[in-house]
Design a protein around this motif. Structure first.
Motif, short mmCIF file in Angstrom:
data_model
loop_
_atom_site.label_atom_id
_atom_site.label_comp_id
_atom_site.label_asym_id
_atom_site.label_seq_id
_atom_site.Cartn_x
_atom_site.Cartn_y
_atom_site.Cartn_z
N LYS A 8 0.84 -1.20 0.00
CA LYS A 8 0.00 0.00 0.00
C LYS A 8 0.87 1.26 0.00
O LYS A 8 0.62 2.21 -0.75
N ARG A 11 2.35 1.76 -3.42
CA ARG A 11 1.33 2.27 -4.35
C ARG A 11 1.09 3.75 -4.14
O ARG A 11 0.97 4.53 -5.09
N GLU A 12 1.03 4.16 -2.88
CA GLU A 12 0.81 5.58 -2.57
C GLU A 12 2.01 6.44 -2.98
O GLU A 12 1.84 7.54 -3.49
N SER A 17 -3.70 4.60 -8.31
CA SER A 17 -4.93 4.06 -7.72
C SER A 17 -4.76 2.55 -7.58
O SER A 17 -3.88 1.95 -8.22
N GLN A 18 -5.62 1.94 -6.78
CA GLN A 18 -5.59 0.49 -6.67
C GLN A 18 -5.84 -0.15 -8.03
O GLN A 18 -5.21 -1.15 -8.38
N GLU A 19 -6.71 0.45 -8.80
CA GLU A 19 -7.02 -0.07 -10.13
C GLU A 19 -5.81 -0.02 -11.06
O GLU A 19 -5.47 -1.00 -11.71
N GLY A 22 -3.04 -2.42 -9.81
CA GLY A 22 -3.42 -3.79 -10.11
C GLY A 22 -3.30 -4.12 -11.59
O GLY A 22 -2.79 -5.19 -11.96
N LYS A 29 -8.69 -4.33 -9.02
CA LYS A 29 -8.73 -3.36 -7.93
C LYS A 29 -9.08 -4.03 -6.61
O LYS A 29 -8.47 -3.77 -5.58
N SER A 30 -10.07 -4.94 -6.66
CA SER A 30 -10.49 -5.60 -5.42
C SER A 30 -9.39 -6.51 -4.88
O SER A 30 -9.22 -6.62 -3.66
N ILE A 32 -6.15 -5.93 -5.12
CA ILE A 32 -5.19 -5.02 -4.48
C ILE A 32 -5.75 -4.54 -3.15
O ILE A 32 -5.04 -4.50 -2.14
N SER A 33 -7.02 -4.20 -3.13
CA SER A 33 -7.65 -3.76 -1.89
C SER A 33 -7.54 -4.85 -0.81
O SER A 33 -7.19 -4.57 0.34
N GLU A 36 -3.93 -5.15 0.41
CA GLU A 36 -3.59 -4.04 1.30
C GLU A 36 -4.25 -4.18 2.67
O GLU A 36 -3.66 -3.82 3.69
#
Length: 128
Positions: A8, A11-12, A17-19, A22, A29-30, A32-33, A36
């Motif tokens: 996470k 990525r930041e 974005s997560q999308e 990913g 995206k889900s 990666i979510s 994280e």
């Protein structure tokens, strides 16, 4: 910070974005979510994909060794990693181009650099 938190954080830092993150490594995206949040395990395959795509130090991603300053590979290490990928590639044209460039004299690179600068200058003028 555990692996999931480091992913996470990475990525930041990359401002993705997560999308987008990913998509770069073939996950949704889900997924990666969930990684994280720690509800999905990070596999060796995920780690390898992240490290290859974003030039991340694998030791840092796995263990946090060296802290955030050790997150990315030094430029030389990233270059070596890319050369290794090229060696494993079946793209003969890419290999030919790189080999040709590697055998070119320094003056050739000076010329190419000057041409790129001219190109950038022309692009700026066209935008104005």
């Amino acid at each position: 910070m555990n692996k999931n938190e480091r992913i996470k954080y990475l990525r930041e830092v990359l401002k993705l974005s997560q999308e987008a993150f990913g998509k770069s490594i073939g996950l949704t995206k889900s997924s990666i979510s969930n990684i994280e949040k720690g509800t999905r395990n990070v596999t060796d395959k995920h780690i390898k994909l992240i490290c290859n795509e974003f030039k991340v130090n694998e030791e840092w991603l796995r263990t946090g060794a060296g802290g955030p300053d050790n997150m990315f590979l030094p430029n030389d290490a990233a270059l070596l990693m890319n050369m290794g990928k090229l060696a494993d590639s079946d793209n003969r044209f890419k290999k030919f181009c790189v080999e040709t460039l590697m055998n070119a004299p320094d003056e050739f690179f000076d010329y190419i650099y000057k041409e790129f600068l001219k190109f950038e200058e022309n692009e700026k003028k066209e935008k104005e």
